[in-house]
Design a protein around this motif. Sequence first.
Motif, PDB file in Angstrom:
ATOM      1  N   PRO A 215       0.798  -1.221   0.000  1.00 46.72           N
ATOM      2  CA  PRO A 215       0.000   0.000   0.000  1.00 46.72           C
ATOM      3  C   PRO A 215       0.841   1.286   0.000  1.00 46.72           C
ATOM      4  O   PRO A 215       0.298   2.363  -0.143  1.00 46.72           O
ATOM      5  CB  PRO A 215      -0.805  -0.102   1.307  1.00 46.72           C
ATOM      6  N   PHE A 216       2.150   1.164   0.183  1.00 47.36           N
ATOM      7  CA  PHE A 216       2.994   2.366   0.224  1.00 47.36           C
ATOM      8  C   PHE A 216       4.329   2.051  -0.453  1.00 47.36           C
ATOM      9  O   PHE A 216       5.324   1.761   0.193  1.00 47.36           O
ATOM     10  CB  PHE A 216       3.198   2.799   1.686  1.00 47.36           C
ATOM     11  N   GLU A 217       4.313   2.120  -1.761  1.00 46.26           N
ATOM     12  CA  GLU A 217       5.521   1.819  -2.530  1.00 46.26           C
ATOM     13  C   GLU A 217       6.443   3.036  -2.530  1.00 46.26           C
ATOM     14  O   GLU A 217       5.967   4.172  -2.442  1.00 46.26           O
ATOM     15  CB  GLU A 217       5.140   1.467  -3.977  1.00 46.26           C
ATOM     16  N   LEU A 218       7.746   2.781  -2.661  1.00 43.81           N
ATOM     17  CA  LEU A 218       8.731   3.872  -2.614  1.00 43.81           C
ATOM     18  C   LEU A 218       9.491   3.981  -3.926  1.00 43.81           C
ATOM     19  O   LEU A 218       9.956   2.973  -4.462  1.00 43.81           O
ATOM     20  CB  LEU A 218       9.764   3.599  -1.519  1.00 43.81           C
ATOM     21  N   SER A 219       9.632   5.218  -4.396  1.00 44.82           N
ATOM     22  CA  SER A 219      10.471   5.457  -5.569  1.00 44.82           C
ATOM     23  C   SER A 219      11.387   6.643  -5.289  1.00 44.82           C
ATOM     24  O   SER A 219      11.191   7.370  -4.319  1.00 44.82           O
ATOM     25  CB  SER A 219       9.602   5.738  -6.802  1.00 44.82           C
ATOM     26  N   SER A 220      12.378   6.828  -6.149  1.00 49.41           N
ATOM     27  CA  SER A 220      13.345   7.920  -5.986  1.00 49.41           C
ATOM     28  C   SER A 220      12.990   9.070  -6.927  1.00 49.41           C
ATOM     29  O   SER A 220      12.749   8.852  -8.112  1.00 49.41           O
ATOM     30  CB  SER A 220      14.743   7.407  -6.316  1.00 49.41           C
ATOM     31  N   LYS A 221      12.983  10.291  -6.384  1.00 50.16           N
ATOM     32  CA  LYS A 221      12.717  11.460  -7.236  1.00 50.16           C
ATOM     33  C   LYS A 221      13.744  11.572  -8.358  1.00 50.16           C
ATOM     34  O   LYS A 221      13.419  11.993  -9.464  1.00 50.16           O
ATOM     35  CB  LYS A 221      12.772  12.734  -6.394  1.00 50.16           C
ATOM     36  N   ALA A 222      14.978  11.195  -8.065  1.00 51.63           N
ATOM     37  CA  ALA A 222      16.036  11.325  -9.081  1.00 51.63           C
ATOM     38  C   ALA A 222      15.846  10.300 -10.200  1.00 51.63           C
ATOM     39  O   ALA A 222      16.072  10.603 -11.378  1.00 51.63           O
ATOM     40  CB  ALA A 222      17.405  11.160  -8.436  1.00 51.63           C
ATOM     41  N   ASP A 223      15.398   9.095  -9.834  1.00 54.57           N
ATOM     42  CA  ASP A 223      15.097   8.090 -10.866  1.00 54.57           C
ATOM     43  C   ASP A 223      13.920   8.541 -11.733  1.00 54.57           C
ATOM     44  O   ASP A 223      13.878   8.273 -12.939  1.00 54.57           O
ATOM     45  CB  ASP A 223      14.722   6.742 -10.225  1.00 54.57           C
ATOM     46  N   LEU A 224      12.966   9.188 -11.080  1.00 55.20           N
ATOM     47  CA  LEU A 224      11.796   9.709 -11.797  1.00 55.20           C
ATOM     48  C   LEU A 224      12.274  10.621 -12.927  1.00 55.20           C
ATOM     49  O   LEU A 224      11.870  10.483 -14.091  1.00 55.20           O
ATOM     50  CB  LEU A 224      10.917  10.484 -10.802  1.00 55.20           C
ATOM     51  N   TYR A 225      13.172  11.526 -12.583  1.00 52.11           N
ATOM     52  CA  TYR A 225      13.673  12.498 -13.553  1.00 52.11           C
ATOM     53  C   TYR A 225      14.499  11.817 -14.653  1.00 52.11           C
ATOM     54  O   TYR A 225      14.305  12.085 -15.846  1.00 52.11           O
ATOM     55  CB  TYR A 225      14.510  13.551 -12.819  1.00 52.11           C
ATOM     56  N   ALA A 226      15.386  10.927 -14.243  1.00 48.28           N
ATOM     57  CA  ALA A 226      16.244  10.245 -15.227  1.00 48.28           C
ATOM     58  C   ALA A 226      15.407   9.395 -16.183  1.00 48.28           C
ATOM     59  O   ALA A 226      15.685   9.334 -17.391  1.00 48.28           O
ATOM     60  CB  ALA A 226      17.271   9.376 -14.507  1.00 48.28           C
ATOM     61  N   THR A 227      14.357   8.752 -15.655  1.00 53.19           N
ATOM     62  CA  THR A 227      13.514   7.908 -16.505  1.00 53.19           C
ATOM     63  C   THR A 227      12.711   8.761 -17.487  1.00 53.19           C
ATOM     64  O   THR A 227      12.531   8.389 -18.650  1.00 53.19           O
ATOM     65  CB  THR A 227      12.569   7.050 -15.633  1.00 53.19           C
ATOM     66  N   PHE A 228      12.266   9.893 -17.000  1.00 55.31           N
ATOM     67  CA  PHE A 228      11.575  10.844 -17.889  1.00 55.31           C
ATOM     68  C   PHE A 228      12.473  11.199 -19.077  1.00 55.31           C
ATOM     69  O   PHE A 228      12.052  11.138 -20.237  1.00 55.31           O
ATOM     70  CB  PHE A 228      11.190  12.102 -17.095  1.00 55.31           C
ATOM     71  N   LEU A 229      13.716  11.555 -18.797  1.00 54.07           N
ATOM     72  CA  LEU A 229      14.650  11.922 -19.878  1.00 54.07           C
ATOM     73  C   LEU A 229      14.900  10.738 -20.810  1.00 54.07           C
ATOM     74  O   LEU A 229      14.922  10.895 -22.035  1.00 54.07           O
ATOM     75  CB  LEU A 229      15.980  12.405 -19.288  1.00 54.07           C
ATOM     76  N   ALA A 230      15.049   9.565 -20.213  1.00 54.12           N
ATOM     77  CA  ALA A 230      15.323   8.372 -21.030  1.00 54.12           C
ATOM     78  C   ALA A 230      14.164   8.089 -21.987  1.00 54.12           C
ATOM     79  O   ALA A 230      14.367   7.836 -23.178  1.00 54.12           O
ATOM     80  CB  ALA A 230      15.574   7.169 -20.118  1.00 54.12           C
ATOM     81  N   TYR A 231      12.938   8.146 -21.483  1.00 57.67           N
ATOM     82  CA  TYR A 231      11.766   7.893 -22.336  1.00 57.67           C
ATOM     83  C   TYR A 231      11.655   8.957 -23.426  1.00 57.67           C
ATOM     84  O   TYR A 231      11.284   8.674 -24.558  1.00 57.67           O
ATOM     85  CB  TYR A 231      10.475   7.874 -21.492  1.00 57.67           C
ATOM     86  N   LYS A 232      11.966  10.188 -23.053  1.00 56.78           N
ATOM     87  CA  LYS A 232      11.869  11.278 -24.026  1.00 56.78           C
ATOM     88  C   LYS A 232      12.838  11.052 -25.190  1.00 56.78           C
ATOM     89  O   LYS A 232      12.453  11.157 -26.352  1.00 56.78           O
ATOM     90  CB  LYS A 232      12.168  12.608 -23.321  1.00 56.78           C
TER      91      LYS A 232
END
Length: 450
Positions: free
Chosen positions: A428-445
Motif C-alpha cells: 500500500p505504500f511503494e517507494l520510488s526515488s525522485k532522481a530516478d523519476l527524472y532520469a527515466t523521464f529523460l530516457a523515455y523522451k
Amino acid sequence: MNLEFETQNCWEVYSKQEKKINSLAQKYLKFLSQNKTERETINYVRQILQEKGFSEDFSQEKVYRILHHKTIFIARKGKRPLQEGIRLIGAHADTPRLDLKQHPFYEECEVALAKTHYYGGIRKHQWLARPLALHGVIVKTSGEKVEINLGEHPEDPVFTIADLLPHLAYKQIEKKVSEAFEAEKLNVILGHIPLKQAKEKKIKNHLLKLLQERFGLKEEDFFSAEVQAVPAGPAREVGLDRGLIGGYGQDDRICVFLALEAFLASEIPEHTQVLVFWDKEEIGSEGSSGAKSLFLEYCLKDLLLAWEEKNTSFAQMLLNSKAISADVHAAMDPDYQEVHEKLNASLLGKGPVMCKFTGHRGKYGANDAHAEYVAWLRNLLNQQQIPWQMAELGKVDLGGGGTVAKYLAIYGLEIIDFGPGVLSMHSPFELSSKADLYATFLAYKYFLNT
Ligand code: MN
Ligand code: MN
C-alpha cells in the motif's frame, strides 16, 4: 581508462537540476494521489490529451482511442512513413487492490461489512488495520453510471479491515504466512449504526439506506459494479531530505505518468510515437483491456488505413519498430538483500533499470531482449549521459515475474523492460526515488525521439 562499468547516482549527475527534479516530483505526487484505479488514470490521461489537442478521429495527426474506459492507445504522426517503424512505450494502469465482491454487503457483530476478492499479487497482512478508501463505478440498469470516491478528502469517513489482536494471535503466529491470513477475512468495515425502522439486519439496511440516499443505489446495482478498496490518503515525500516518494500504485502508474510526460515534451518526431496504457497486467494481461487482447492491433491497423495511402505492410511496420515495456523493477531492499543477487540487482537513485529478460527459474515465460537492441538502447542513453542500470528481478531460484513485453514481442518488434526501481512493490505504500523519476523521464523522451 576505466574498463569497469560503474553505475552513477542520479542525484550527483543531476545536482544542478534539483528544481526540475522537484517540479516533476510535485506533479507526480498530485497525479498519484488523485488516480488510484485504472479508470481514474485513463480519465486523467484523456483530459490531458484533449487539452493538448489530441483527437479520437484517426485522420488527424495526434490521436487517441480508449477501450472500455480502462485502456488507451495514443499516437503522434512522425515524419517517416509507418512502414519504417514506430517508437512504442507500453505501461499498465491497473494496480493490486481489494475488489468488492458482487454480493458484498452483510452484517456481523454489530458492524456492516463488505466481502472482497483481492486483485493481483498482494501480501494480505499489509491491508489490515489501515485506512481504506472506496473508488469505483456502479452501473444501473438504465445505463446511468454512479462514480464513487469515498475516503480521500480529510472530511470523508474511511473504511478498514480489522486485524487480530496479538493477545489472541498465539495460534496464528505459529502458521506459515501463506496460511495465516485468509482472503475470506479481508472484509471491509463499512458501518455500525442500526436503522431504527428495520426489523432485521438493521446495520446492513442502514448502509443500504445511506447508499440509496446519497447515490440512488440499491443492493442489486452492485452486481454491475466495479468498486475497489484502496489505501486512503495522498502520496507523500519520504525522508528528511524529501528524496523519495511514497504512495500506493506506483507500479505501474509511475511509468504511465513518465511515458505521458515524455511524450508530451517531445517535438514532431522522425518515427510515429505510440503509447499504450493497458489494464489487467497484474492478473496476467487477460481480457479485452489487457495486453493479450487485439486492441493495439486494431488501433495500429486503423492508423495504417487513416494515415497511409498505398498498401503498407502491417508486419513490416511492426518488424521495424522499437518498444519499451515501461514497468517498475524491484530495487534492492536494504533489509532483504539476501533475496537479490547483488551483482545483478538495481539500486534506488541509480537511474532506470534495463531488465534484459523477465520470467521465472530457467527464464520460463520470459521475453528476452536481443543483444543488438540492448546495445542500441545503451548507446542512446550513454550519448545523452543518462544514468541507467542493468538488473534481474532477484536470485534465480527465489521467484520471478513478468510484464507486457512478451505480448508485444510476438509481433517481432524489438522490446525490452525498462523502468525505475521501487521498494515495497505491490504494497500500500511503494517507494520510488525522485532522481530516478527524472532520469527515466529523460530516457523515455530521448527514446521516443530517436
Ligand atoms: Mn508492473
Ligand atoms: Mn506489478
